[in-house]
Design an enzyme around this catalytic site. Sequence first.
Site, PDB file in Angstrom:
ATOM      1  N   TRP A   1      52.686   9.013  70.571  1.00 14.28           N
ATOM      2  CA  TRP A   1      52.137  10.377  70.570  1.00 14.28           C
ATOM      3  C   TRP A   1      51.459  10.472  71.925  1.00 14.28           C
ATOM      4  O   TRP A   1      50.420   9.851  72.159  1.00 14.28           O
ATOM      5  CB  TRP A   1      51.171  10.523  69.400  1.00 14.28           C
ATOM      6  CG  TRP A   1      50.270  11.719  69.465  1.00 14.28           C
ATOM      7  CD1 TRP A   1      49.031  11.782  70.026  1.00 14.28           C
ATOM      8  CD2 TRP A   1      50.516  13.015  68.925  1.00 14.28           C
ATOM      9  NE1 TRP A   1      48.503  13.029  69.876  1.00 14.28           N
ATOM     10  CE2 TRP A   1      49.381  13.811  69.203  1.00 14.28           C
ATOM     11  CE3 TRP A   1      51.584  13.591  68.240  1.00 14.28           C
ATOM     12  CZ2 TRP A   1      49.301  15.144  68.815  1.00 14.28           C
ATOM     13  CZ3 TRP A   1      51.487  14.913  67.849  1.00 14.28           C
ATOM     14  CH2 TRP A   1      50.360  15.678  68.134  1.00 14.28           C
TER      15      TRP A   1
ATOM     16  N   ARG B   1      53.214  10.408  60.893  1.00 15.97           N
ATOM     17  CA  ARG B   1      52.053  10.524  61.789  1.00 15.97           C
ATOM     18  C   ARG B   1      52.344  11.391  63.005  1.00 15.97           C
ATOM     19  O   ARG B   1      51.439  11.726  63.750  1.00 15.97           O
ATOM     20  CB  ARG B   1      51.633   9.131  62.283  1.00 15.97           C
ATOM     21  CG  ARG B   1      51.195   8.205  61.194  1.00 15.97           C
ATOM     22  CD  ARG B   1      51.271   6.766  61.665  1.00 15.97           C
ATOM     23  NE  ARG B   1      50.455   6.538  62.826  1.00 15.97           N
ATOM     24  CZ  ARG B   1      49.181   6.191  62.791  1.00 15.97           C
ATOM     25  NH1 ARG B   1      48.588   6.035  61.626  1.00 15.97           N
ATOM     26  NH2 ARG B   1      48.515   5.993  63.899  1.00 15.97           N
TER      27      ARG B   1
ATOM     28  N   GLU C   1      40.403  29.113  53.373  1.00 17.32           N
ATOM     29  CA  GLU C   1      41.808  28.721  53.460  1.00 17.32           C
ATOM     30  C   GLU C   1      42.198  27.614  52.482  1.00 17.32           C
ATOM     31  O   GLU C   1      43.353  27.570  52.072  1.00 17.32           O
ATOM     32  CB  GLU C   1      42.207  28.362  54.903  1.00 17.32           C
ATOM     33  CG  GLU C   1      41.676  27.067  55.452  1.00 17.32           C
ATOM     34  CD  GLU C   1      42.271  26.752  56.841  1.00 17.32           C
ATOM     35  OE1 GLU C   1      41.532  26.174  57.643  1.00 17.32           O
ATOM     36  OE2 GLU C   1      43.441  27.054  57.110  1.00 17.32           O
TER      37      GLU C   1
ATOM     38  N   ASN D   1      48.165   1.602  70.947  1.00 18.84           N
ATOM     39  CA  ASN D   1      47.638   2.864  70.401  1.00 18.84           C
ATOM     40  C   ASN D   1      46.244   3.052  70.973  1.00 18.84           C
ATOM     41  O   ASN D   1      45.483   2.079  71.004  1.00 18.84           O
ATOM     42  CB  ASN D   1      47.441   2.784  68.879  1.00 18.84           C
ATOM     43  CG  ASN D   1      48.727   2.875  68.131  1.00 18.84           C
ATOM     44  OD1 ASN D   1      49.769   3.029  68.722  1.00 18.84           O
ATOM     45  ND2 ASN D   1      48.638   2.756  66.820  1.00 18.84           N
ATOM     46  N   GLY D   2      45.892   4.267  71.344  1.00 13.26           N
ATOM     47  CA  GLY D   2      44.527   4.526  71.806  1.00 13.26           C
ATOM     48  C   GLY D   2      44.513   4.914  73.271  1.00 13.26           C
ATOM     49  O   GLY D   2      45.523   5.374  73.818  1.00 13.26           O
TER      50      GLY D   2
ATOM     51  N   GLU E   1      33.501  29.291  61.388  1.00 18.84           N
ATOM     52  CA  GLU E   1      34.430  28.221  61.076  1.00 18.84           C
ATOM     53  C   GLU E   1      34.222  27.716  59.639  1.00 18.84           C
ATOM     54  O   GLU E   1      35.193  27.432  58.928  1.00 18.84           O
ATOM     55  CB  GLU E   1      34.267  27.084  62.107  1.00 18.84           C
ATOM     56  CG  GLU E   1      35.105  25.856  61.863  1.00 18.84           C
ATOM     57  CD  GLU E   1      36.608  26.089  61.801  1.00 18.84           C
ATOM     58  OE1 GLU E   1      37.073  27.207  62.093  1.00 18.84           O
ATOM     59  OE2 GLU E   1      37.327  25.155  61.417  1.00 18.84           O
TER      60      GLU E   1
ATOM     61  N   LYS F   1      51.019  25.056  59.217  1.00 19.93           N
ATOM     62  CA  LYS F   1      50.191  24.337  60.180  1.00 19.93           C
ATOM     63  C   LYS F   1      50.254  25.010  61.536  1.00 19.93           C
ATOM     64  O   LYS F   1      49.257  25.154  62.226  1.00 19.93           O
ATOM     65  CB  LYS F   1      50.654  22.876  60.273  1.00 19.93           C
ATOM     66  CG  LYS F   1      49.869  22.042  61.280  1.00 19.93           C
ATOM     67  CD  LYS F   1      48.424  21.878  60.833  1.00 19.93           C
ATOM     68  CE  LYS F   1      47.558  21.114  61.815  1.00 19.93           C
ATOM     69  NZ  LYS F   1      46.128  21.383  61.600  1.00 19.93           N
TER      70      LYS F   1
ATOM     71  N   HIS G   1      22.256  45.250  58.072  1.00 20.37           N
ATOM     72  CA  HIS G   1      23.012  46.450  58.468  1.00 20.37           C
ATOM     73  C   HIS G   1      24.166  46.716  57.504  1.00 20.37           C
ATOM     74  O   HIS G   1      25.114  47.399  57.857  1.00 20.37           O
ATOM     75  CB  HIS G   1      23.501  46.299  59.909  1.00 20.37           C
ATOM     76  CG  HIS G   1      22.359  46.182  60.863  1.00 20.37           C
ATOM     77  ND1 HIS G   1      21.583  47.259  61.230  1.00 20.37           N
ATOM     78  CD2 HIS G   1      21.798  45.098  61.470  1.00 20.37           C
ATOM     79  CE1 HIS G   1      20.607  46.861  62.046  1.00 20.37           C
ATOM     80  NE2 HIS G   1      20.727  45.546  62.202  1.00 20.37           N
TER      81      HIS G   1
ATOM     82  N   LYS H   1      37.164  27.693  56.753  1.00 19.82           N
ATOM     83  CA  LYS H   1      37.561  26.460  56.049  1.00 19.82           C
ATOM     84  C   LYS H   1      37.542  26.683  54.542  1.00 19.82           C
ATOM     85  O   LYS H   1      38.464  26.320  53.843  1.00 19.82           O
ATOM     86  CB  LYS H   1      36.629  25.288  56.374  1.00 19.82           C
ATOM     87  CG  LYS H   1      36.793  24.528  57.657  1.00 19.82           C
ATOM     88  CD  LYS H   1      38.059  23.766  57.845  1.00 19.82           C
ATOM     89  CE  LYS H   1      39.156  24.634  58.355  1.00 19.82           C
ATOM     90  NZ  LYS H   1      39.302  24.812  59.771  1.00 19.82           N
TER      91      LYS H   1
ATOM     92  N   CYS I   1      49.854   7.190  67.732  1.00 16.85           N
ATOM     93  CA  CYS I   1      51.029   6.326  67.855  1.00 16.85           C
ATOM     94  C   CYS I   1      51.127   5.411  66.638  1.00 16.85           C
ATOM     95  O   CYS I   1      50.163   5.176  65.936  1.00 16.85           O
ATOM     96  CB  CYS I   1      50.908   5.469  69.099  1.00 16.85           C
ATOM     97  SG  CYS I   1      50.511   6.411  70.569  1.00 16.85           S
TER      98      CYS I   1
HETATM   99  C1  AGP Z   1      42.632  26.387  60.784  1.00 16.51           C
HETATM  100  O1  AGP Z   1      42.209  25.560  59.791  1.00 16.51           O
HETATM  101  C2  AGP Z   1      43.947  26.967  60.687  1.00 16.51           C
HETATM  102  N1  AGP Z   1      44.906  26.205  60.075  1.00 16.51           N
HETATM  103  C3  AGP Z   1      44.373  27.932  61.789  1.00 16.51           C
HETATM  104  O2  AGP Z   1      43.379  28.891  61.859  1.00 16.51           O
HETATM  105  C4  AGP Z   1      44.681  27.386  63.190  1.00 16.51           C
HETATM  106  O3  AGP Z   1      43.503  26.971  63.802  1.00 16.51           O
HETATM  107  C5  AGP Z   1      45.377  28.496  64.010  1.00 16.51           C
HETATM  108  O4  AGP Z   1      46.589  28.835  63.392  1.00 16.51           O
HETATM  109  C6  AGP Z   1      45.601  28.115  65.441  1.00 16.51           C
HETATM  110  O5  AGP Z   1      46.468  27.047  65.565  1.00 16.51           O
HETATM  111  P1  AGP Z   1      46.618  26.291  66.928  1.00 16.51           P
HETATM  112  O6  AGP Z   1      45.302  25.701  67.249  1.00 16.51           O
HETATM  113  O7  AGP Z   1      47.682  25.260  66.674  1.00 16.51           O
HETATM  114  O8  AGP Z   1      47.027  27.290  67.954  1.00 16.51           O
END
Ligand code: AGP
Length: 609
Positions: A74, A27, A489, A100-101, A482, A604, A505, A486, A2
């Site tokens: 939010w 935000r 990407e 907020n919070g 993960e 995103k 393998h 990271k 928020c």
């Molecule tokens: C992760 O860093 C990515 N940007 C991507 O893999 C993301 O996690 C994926 O697109 C899923 O998105 P969501 O959690 O909004 O469903």
Amino acid sequence: MCGIVGYVGPNQAAPFLLEGLTKLEYRGYDSAGIAVMDGSEIKIEKSVGRLGALQTKLEQNMLQGTIGIGHTRWATHGRPSDVNSHPHTDCSGKFVVVHNGIIENYLELKEKLIERGHVFLSETDTEVVAHMMEEYYSGDFEAAVKKVLAEISGSYSLVFLSENDPDKIICSKQDNPLVIGLGNGENFIASDIPAIINRTRRTYILSDGEMAVITKDSVWVMNRQGVPVTKKVFEVNWDAEAAEKGGYEHFMIKEIYEQPKAIRDTMMSRLAKDDSHIIFDELKWTKEDVAAINKIAIVACGTAYHAGVVGKYYIERMARIPVEVDIASEFRYRSPLIDENTLMIVISQSGETSDTLAALKEAKRLGARTLAITNVVGSSVSREADQVIYTWAGPEIAVASTKAYTTQLISVCLLATYLGDLRETLPADEMQTIIKGLRQLPMQAHELLENVEPIKTFAELYGFKEDVFFIGRSLDYAVALEGALKLKEISYIHAEAYAAGELKHGTLALIIEGVPVIALATQLDVYEKTLSNIKEVKARDAIVIGIAFANDDKICKYVDHIICIPETSKFLAPVLAVIPLQLLAYYAAVTRGCDVDKPRNLAKSVTVE
Ligand code: AGP
């Protein structure tokens, strides 16, 4: 998260409040509102949706007055709606608050207030604060605020108006930002500097536990007991863009640093005070409901899928229910074996990922019970699923998911513990150990983030390599997935994650002199086996960076560099182990000059198939 603004001075408040809220739009928010005092009465206008909707209402009925507060919401507790929007008031409308919070103990406070005759209009945690003001006020605004602050627990920035004191704003903060902008004959309040940067650059940054009484000519800062605090003026010399990022260079690093708070917000209200069980008020399951589940399917994409891989491990170990984890785009085209005894869990930060949503609909069509874990209240998956667990990470702006991932891990851990308890598969002492470990995580994550220099150095040393490998066993393998995503990407370095035992393998053929291998070794039941795999890659002259617990003095003999994480249980290690990997990816991307927050070709939220 928020946004908060406030104004007291000689000018009309509403134009500044709207301007300030506009500056906080980045935000993310789902509703907005302002409250303005016209000398004797506080008037409120609020609306779900964009600020434009609030503006339209105000054009018809502009609130007049020179003192006011505003908020962009939010949603956390209660879906986005006019009535859940802030500001909130008590029954008399004389006390107004924006927040907020999360007020963690709001349910018990609400029950007591209802018993005393208070009538609640919204589903929010915030509204209790306004009613508490009504309850505690006996002629002294400041004293009533202090009483309220002494009773609430959780994270907050709170700003109060009272009709009885028409020239004052009181505010306080705990684990949420709050800034006071110092003007000439006027003062400003904001959750974040961008809201006030056009009006003043002289600020007081409030610290946790402080409160301030603000009039147009004065700002008194004190602790919650009323002891005066001397504040230094902080001159803001950031430009508007840097201010949005809170002085950080990118949203991603800001969000990495927000993790201790995001983790805390997501779990604290869900841990019983005596550590004896998990509280999930949102899940209306009985023992019988849970006993009827004979399979769990976890479906998600990208980072959320990686949280699902950890979730499988947690649920199978703690609740002894078989779990399948699927990538959403694969799940719905493989005729999944799902029925009414299956619990389908979808994980999605945005709650809008098209494949995840489609998989959820498919599971519902097949009769499964459904549960969504998401960060966005009112998102498509939250509306579609039977039940919802919210991660309270606040809005995530950088494309690379960081705080959403760690809060997803917390959520699946809480869920597995909760299911293990209901199914009586998790012994009470183990459950207590997990809960005690959870409580330590925010501080441990904070500790990790205090010491990033070695990680920066590794990123500079190896940031120009073509390939990087991540290895680990068990939960370390899930984290390796993960870590590799990271790095790929945002830095565009080719990265692969391998179950350490799988290397020989095929992939071992790629390990040659100078190839960096990040080896996670936090899972002690497979520790010796992981060490053997580290020896295998070292024998091929790889450069090995080990991620291990701080008390591990053995691993140093086998790796070139080591990144230590604070000691925790095997279940919770992923939450800490991923943080250095996020930082490594971030600093590698910075070293390579990449557009960290907006990596090429990526969005995103992926709302197309
Ligand atoms: C992760 O860093 C990515 N940007 C991507 O893999 C993301 O996690 C994926 O697109 C899923 O998105 P969501 O959690 O909004 O469903």
